[in-house]
Motif scaffolding. Structure first.
Motif, PDB file in Angstrom:
ATOM      1  N   VAL A  13       0.845  -1.191   0.000  1.00 30.21           N
ATOM      2  CA  VAL A  13       0.000   0.000   0.000  1.00 30.21           C
ATOM      3  C   VAL A  13       0.882   1.244   0.000  1.00 30.21           C
ATOM      4  CG1 VAL A  13      -1.776   1.289   1.245  1.00 30.21           C
ATOM      5  CG2 VAL A  13      -1.824  -1.208   1.236  1.00 30.21           C
ATOM      6  N   VAL A  14       0.534   2.176  -0.858  1.00 29.58           N
ATOM      7  CA  VAL A  14       1.226   3.458  -0.948  1.00 29.58           C
ATOM      8  C   VAL A  14       0.258   4.532  -0.456  1.00 29.58           C
ATOM      9  CG1 VAL A  14       2.285   5.096  -2.540  1.00 29.58           C
ATOM     10  CG2 VAL A  14       2.551   2.631  -2.911  1.00 29.58           C
ATOM     11  N   ASP A  21       4.950  10.528   8.427  1.00 33.07           N
ATOM     12  CA  ASP A  21       4.838   9.612   9.559  1.00 33.07           C
ATOM     13  C   ASP A  21       3.406   9.521  10.089  1.00 33.07           C
ATOM     14  OD1 ASP A  21       6.135   7.723  11.109  1.00 33.07           O
ATOM     15  OD2 ASP A  21       6.485   9.126  12.760  1.00 33.07           O
ATOM     16  N   SER A  22       2.446   9.527   9.177  1.00 36.40           N
ATOM     17  CA  SER A  22       1.040   9.369   9.551  1.00 36.40           C
ATOM     18  C   SER A  22       0.812   7.944  10.049  1.00 36.40           C
ATOM     19  CB  SER A  22       0.162   9.613   8.331  1.00 36.40           C
ATOM     20  OG  SER A  22       0.424   8.634   7.340  1.00 36.40           O
ATOM     21  N   PRO A  23      -0.288   7.705  10.781  1.00 36.99           N
ATOM     22  CA  PRO A  23      -0.569   6.331  11.236  1.00 36.99           C
ATOM     23  C   PRO A  23      -0.518   5.321  10.094  1.00 36.99           C
ATOM     24  CG  PRO A  23      -2.015   7.860  12.358  1.00 36.99           C
ATOM     25  CD  PRO A  23      -1.245   8.668  11.347  1.00 36.99           C
ATOM     26  N   ALA A  24      -1.101   5.649   8.942  1.00 39.25           N
ATOM     27  CA  ALA A  24      -1.061   4.711   7.809  1.00 39.25           C
ATOM     28  C   ALA A  24       0.350   4.630   7.233  1.00 39.25           C
ATOM     29  CB  ALA A  24      -2.056   5.132   6.735  1.00 39.25           C
ATOM     30  N   GLY A  25       1.000   5.794   7.133  1.00 35.13           N
ATOM     31  CA  GLY A  25       2.338   5.833   6.553  1.00 35.13           C
ATOM     32  C   GLY A  25       3.345   5.020   7.350  1.00 35.13           C
ATOM     33  N   GLN A  26       3.144   4.938   8.667  1.00 36.71           N
ATOM     34  CA  GLN A  26       4.067   4.189   9.533  1.00 36.71           C
ATOM     35  C   GLN A  26       4.160   2.717   9.136  1.00 36.71           C
ATOM     36  OE1 GLN A  26       2.882   4.848  13.684  1.00 36.71           O
ATOM     37  NE2 GLN A  26       2.640   7.015  13.278  1.00 36.71           N
ATOM     38  N   ILE A  27       3.092   2.164   8.563  1.00 39.50           N
ATOM     39  CA  ILE A  27       3.118   0.729   8.240  1.00 39.50           C
ATOM     40  C   ILE A  27       2.911   0.463   6.749  1.00 39.50           C
ATOM     41  CG2 ILE A  27       2.474  -0.119  10.527  1.00 39.50           C
ATOM     42  CD1 ILE A  27      -0.430  -0.334   9.479  1.00 39.50           C
ATOM     43  N   ALA A  28       2.829   1.519   5.952  1.00 38.89           N
ATOM     44  CA  ALA A  28       2.658   1.328   4.511  1.00 38.89           C
ATOM     45  C   ALA A  28       4.002   1.023   3.857  1.00 38.89           C
ATOM     46  CB  ALA A  28       2.049   2.588   3.898  1.00 38.89           C
ATOM     47  N   ALA A  29       3.931   0.490   2.635  1.00 40.43           N
ATOM     48  CA  ALA A  29       5.157   0.203   1.899  1.00 40.43           C
ATOM     49  C   ALA A  29       5.865   1.503   1.542  1.00 40.43           C
ATOM     50  CB  ALA A  29       4.826  -0.585   0.639  1.00 40.43           C
ATOM     51  N   SER A  44       3.390  11.784  -8.804  1.00 42.87           N
ATOM     52  CA  SER A  44       4.325  10.749  -8.335  1.00 42.87           C
ATOM     53  C   SER A  44       3.566   9.642  -7.617  1.00 42.87           C
ATOM     54  CB  SER A  44       5.351  11.334  -7.356  1.00 42.87           C
ATOM     55  OG  SER A  44       5.932  12.476  -7.876  1.00 42.87           O
ATOM     56  N   PHE A  45       2.635  10.054  -6.785  1.00 44.71           N
ATOM     57  CA  PHE A  45       1.812   9.084  -6.061  1.00 44.71           C
ATOM     58  C   PHE A  45       1.060   8.192  -7.050  1.00 44.71           C
ATOM     59  CE2 PHE A  45      -2.595   8.335  -4.564  1.00 44.71           C
ATOM     60  CZ  PHE A  45      -2.326   7.404  -3.582  1.00 44.71           C
ATOM     61  N   ALA A  46       0.399   8.807  -8.019  1.00 48.81           N
ATOM     62  CA  ALA A  46      -0.396   8.044  -8.992  1.00 48.81           C
ATOM     63  C   ALA A  46       0.485   7.052  -9.745  1.00 48.81           C
ATOM     64  CB  ALA A  46      -1.087   8.995  -9.972  1.00 48.81           C
ATOM     65  N   HIS A  47       1.687   7.509 -10.082  1.00 48.86           N
ATOM     66  CA  HIS A  47       2.610   6.665 -10.823  1.00 48.86           C
ATOM     67  C   HIS A  47       2.937   5.388 -10.039  1.00 48.86           C
ATOM     68  CE1 HIS A  47       5.609   5.774 -13.841  1.00 48.86           C
ATOM     69  NE2 HIS A  47       6.484   5.517 -12.876  1.00 48.86           N
ATOM     70  N   ALA A  48       2.955   5.496  -8.709  1.00 49.18           N
ATOM     71  CA  ALA A  48       3.325   4.352  -7.858  1.00 49.18           C
ATOM     72  C   ALA A  48       2.151   3.396  -7.620  1.00 49.18           C
ATOM     73  CB  ALA A  48       3.866   4.854  -6.518  1.00 49.18           C
ATOM     74  N   CYS A  49       0.950   3.777  -8.086  1.00 45.97           N
ATOM     75  CA  CYS A  49      -0.264   2.997  -7.782  1.00 45.97           C
ATOM     76  C   CYS A  49      -0.804   2.268  -9.009  1.00 45.97           C
ATOM     77  CB  CYS A  49      -1.376   3.925  -7.285  1.00 45.97           C
ATOM     78  SG  CYS A  49      -1.002   4.761  -5.747  1.00 45.97           S
TER      79      CYS A  49
ATOM     80  N   GLY B  25      10.179  -7.697   9.800  1.00 44.78           N
ATOM     81  CA  GLY B  25      10.942  -6.468   9.563  1.00 44.78           C
ATOM     82  C   GLY B  25      10.204  -5.491   8.672  1.00 44.78           C
ATOM     83  N   GLN B  26       9.395  -6.025   7.759  1.00 44.17           N
ATOM     84  CA  GLN B  26       8.658  -5.155   6.828  1.00 44.17           C
ATOM     85  C   GLN B  26       7.712  -4.190   7.547  1.00 44.17           C
ATOM     86  OE1 GLN B  26       6.674  -7.717   3.907  1.00 44.17           O
ATOM     87  NE2 GLN B  26       8.540  -8.914   3.674  1.00 44.17           N
ATOM     88  N   ILE B  27       7.222  -4.597   8.723  1.00 49.16           N
ATOM     89  CA  ILE B  27       6.263  -3.728   9.416  1.00 49.16           C
ATOM     90  C   ILE B  27       6.752  -3.290  10.788  1.00 49.16           C
ATOM     91  CG2 ILE B  27       4.198  -4.487   8.183  1.00 49.16           C
ATOM     92  CD1 ILE B  27       3.653  -6.384  10.572  1.00 49.16           C
ATOM     93  N   ALA B  28       7.967  -3.663  11.149  1.00 51.19           N
ATOM     94  CA  ALA B  28       8.506  -3.255  12.446  1.00 51.19           C
ATOM     95  C   ALA B  28       9.021  -1.827  12.370  1.00 51.19           C
ATOM     96  CB  ALA B  28       9.629  -4.203  12.864  1.00 51.19           C
ATOM     97  N   ALA B  29       9.187  -1.218  13.545  1.00 51.62           N
ATOM     98  CA  ALA B  29       9.726   0.138  13.597  1.00 51.62           C
ATOM     99  C   ALA B  29      11.178   0.139  13.116  1.00 51.62           C
ATOM    100  CB  ALA B  29       9.638   0.679  15.020  1.00 51.62           C
ATOM    101  N   ARG B  30      11.890  -0.954  13.379  1.00 48.91           N
ATOM    102  CA  ARG B  30      13.304  -1.022  13.015  1.00 48.91           C
ATOM    103  C   ARG B  30      13.720  -2.479  12.913  1.00 48.91           C
ATOM    104  NH1 ARG B  30      18.148   1.995  16.338  1.00 48.91           N
ATOM    105  NH2 ARG B  30      19.798   1.414  14.897  1.00 48.91           N
ATOM    106  N   GLU B  31      14.622  -2.763  11.995  1.00 50.80           N
ATOM    107  CA  GLU B  31      15.068  -4.133  11.776  1.00 50.80           C
ATOM    108  C   GLU B  31      16.589  -4.172  11.823  1.00 50.80           C
ATOM    109  OE1 GLU B  31      14.005  -7.553   8.448  1.00 50.80           O
ATOM    110  OE2 GLU B  31      14.530  -5.560   7.732  1.00 50.80           O
ATOM    111  N   PHE B  32      17.121  -4.978  12.728  1.00 44.23           N
ATOM    112  CA  PHE B  32      18.559  -5.241  12.726  1.00 44.23           C
ATOM    113  C   PHE B  32      18.779  -6.536  11.962  1.00 44.23           C
ATOM    114  CE2 PHE B  32      18.077  -2.394  16.247  1.00 44.23           C
ATOM    115  CZ  PHE B  32      19.244  -1.635  16.249  1.00 44.23           C
ATOM    116  N   VAL B  33      19.742  -6.513  11.043  1.00 45.79           N
ATOM    117  CA  VAL B  33      19.975  -7.695  10.224  1.00 45.79           C
ATOM    118  C   VAL B  33      21.296  -8.339  10.632  1.00 45.79           C
ATOM    119  CG1 VAL B  33      20.271  -8.577   7.879  1.00 45.79           C
ATOM    120  CG2 VAL B  33      18.658  -6.706   8.324  1.00 45.79           C
ATOM    121  N   GLY B  34      21.210  -9.605  10.999  1.00 40.39           N
ATOM    122  CA  GLY B  34      22.412 -10.326  11.390  1.00 40.39           C
ATOM    123  C   GLY B  34      22.037 -11.525  12.229  1.00 40.39           C
ATOM    124  N   HIS B  35      23.013 -12.365  12.489  1.00 40.41           N
ATOM    125  CA  HIS B  35      22.769 -13.549  13.307  1.00 40.41           C
ATOM    126  C   HIS B  35      22.952 -13.190  14.776  1.00 40.41           C
ATOM    127  CE1 HIS B  35      23.205 -17.719  14.835  1.00 40.41           C
ATOM    128  NE2 HIS B  35      22.358 -17.962  13.851  1.00 40.41           N
TER     129      HIS B  35
END
Lengths: 364, 364
Positions: A13-14, A21-29, A44-49, B25-35
């Motif tokens: 989701v874009v 850093d909106s609530p949606a933006g925090q977990i969006a791709a 730019s947004f439209a291009h990504a969708c 990691g895709q939805i976490a606030a931060r991801e550390f990568v390593g063993h």
């Protein structure tokens, strides 16, 4: 919450949002930051969708139309949004389709309000045709002397207004309607909503009304969304009067506060069903799995967000489902989160009592 | 799924993962990568955390102990993990506490297996004491001639093994146990699990067993987690025999596949309850809200992930809840997602039939 639903389907989701850093933006791709009226950001947004949807009914229909001309499907469409954004147009459209709405009129001159009042009596509700929500943009006129004040407060004559008869309702009802790209509809149960200071306070699912009334409310809701050719998920807010009349109050062209309970209490949430419609996937079951209630958590202070009482709420109500939205800043009356309680072995009224108990502990 | 639960509470989650862009990691606030054995990465990760939990029982207990010495609470603790990681130690601990486990022995010499077989008969199950999961690290010995092959396959004598009597179970049961920092426990319902090729295939909640047996299974599960002083969320897998004996098969010190159904079917999911324990919040209700079933979606090919049949599955089973994990690469037998179906007005068996119907459409 739509992004959360998308995550289960691994649909990236874009987001286009005014602030970073909106609530949606925090977990969006990906998050584009800027106003939709900024042509460069928008492009730019439209291009990504591949496909675009809304969770805000104020995005200018002209801008949505431009996105459509760029080959980006928008659900709901610019046509539907144009019909909803202008409350006078919305009410004319529903009325012309034979759907029950409160008596209303748009007007050019203030004197027309008086003429309307002679027919329907006071109080009247003055409404801005555009950009009103949670009671903002509404003004109650209790008598002739308040007409000028109301008009001035709402920005008349620069801003278009309409006037509506006040409906002495005994309950407010709502139905979430899912309408797919092929025009088929699925309806969530009829719920009872309670507003405080014009803001949704609680939702009880299902509403304690007769099956016949529930069917009528669903029927009205379905026809309303068919009338505006809506594709997506829509909230239909209604009044129920003492003589069992149901009147449409307003339409919302997006997942709606009165449908938040569907996350836990229905087979498919309103958010997932929006995604399914937008992606052209079959609509999921809208059936209620357990009686439920939702209570909104509104900001109590104007300060950085710092929720208090969560621990006490959990201790008091172990079946509590809490949703905090991650908004950085609390403001008095701002929607900061909500909570839902299911009562599978009792009634929705039990669920509401439990939800109110939990909500009373939490201050944000 | 724990990160998804954390999002509702706006609790920022930091992930330590071997590969970048992991599902968490895709939805976490931060991801550390390593063993985790990389001291530098581990120290940076620990520095970013207030409290640490696991979703993998193979993290070396010594490393967890080091984190504890750095003032970072780890739930479950290094003590608990040390007891669970070594299956021989796990079984000795449970047996010493008077809990029912299949007859077993660890051994130094292969000849001891034969002696064990004389007492308990063939088949036997040979198990690696460490790092086994989904049947990897297990070998079934049907007769004396297979002992050498089994020992060699599992890496003996470099790798420690144990041998266990084969239990001719009629059902496999599981209970998720939540145990808080203060030692109080909450138990999810007893479910029936079905394994195929040693990998969890389906879970039915609740299990179709008598209330007395269900109570006994919960009692055993609770005592097992108390015995290892577990703090967090634990899966307790059990065998049920034809003569109503319940024996503990294995413990998992984390949210478990047999508890995925709790996301939709229980008042509080296993993931949210793990968070609550870790954060010192009151444990949420573990009550089932509706009969439910879960079916795993395993990789069908070795190729980049490309789910097929989702649309058909949705069309066939409108009440389907689909969870795809976002793993970039599919491998035959790899857990790529799962699906859950609730049957509020029917039985768990109905839910299972519906879940199987849906799963049959999906190929990943």
């Amino acid at each position: 919450m739509t992004v959360e639903a998308a995550h289960c389907l691994t649909v990236p989701v874009v987001i286009l949002e005014n602030e970073a850093d909106s609530p949606a933006g925090q977990i969006a791709a990906r998050e584009f930051v800027g106003h939709w009226s900024n042509q460069e950001v928008l492009a730019s947004f439209a291009h990504a969708c591949d496909v675009i949807t809304l969770e805000n009914e104020f995005v200018d229909a002209g801008i949505l139309h431009w996105l459509e001309t760029q080959g980006k499907p928008v659900y709901p469409s610019s046509h539907t949004l144009a019909l909803i954004q202008d409350k006078a147009k919305q009410k004319h459209t529903l009325y012309s389709a034979g759907l029950p709405v409160p008596p209303f009129t748009d007007f050019e001159y203030q004197a027309e309000i008086n003429a309307f009042a002679k027919q329907f009596g006071y109080p009247l509700i003055l409404k801005a045709c555009r950009n009103g929500y949670d009671g903002r943009g509404n003004f109650r006129i209790n008598g002739e002397t308040e007409i000028a004040e109301g008009c001035a407060k709402l920005g008349y004559p620069e801003r278009e207004l309409l006037v509506e008869a006040f409906i002495p309702f005994i309950k407010e009802l709502a139905v979430m309607v899912v309408r797919a790209q092929d025009g088929t509809t699925a309806l969530y149960p009829v719920v009872e909503t309670v507003q405080r200071d014009h803001i949704c306070h609680s939702v009880t699912a299902p509403a304690a009304i007769s099956p016949a009334l529930a069917e009528e409310a669903q029927d009205i809701a379905r026809k309303a969304i068919e009338t505006i050719k809506g594709v997506g998920v829509f909230g239909v807010e209604m009044f129920l009067t003492a003589d069992d009349q149901i009147l449409i109050n307003e339409l919302a062209p997006r997942p709606h506060n009165s449908g938040h309970y569907t996350i836990e209490a229905c087979q498919t949430s309103q958010f997932e069903n929006l995604l399914r419609v937008v992606l052209g996937l079959p609509v999921g079951s809208t059936a209620l799995t357990a009686p439920a209630a939702m209570v909104n958590l509104l900001g109590a202070t104007n300060s950085p967000t710092n929720p208090k009482g969560v621990e006490a709420a959990y201790a008091a109500v172990p079946e509590l489902n809490l949703h905090l939205y991650g908004k950085k800043q609390s403001r008095v009356g701002r929607k900061m989160g909500h909570l839902t309680v299911l009562s599978p072995h009792a009634t929705a009224e039990t669920a509401l009592a439990r939800a109110e108990t939990a909500a009373a502990y939490i201050k944000i």
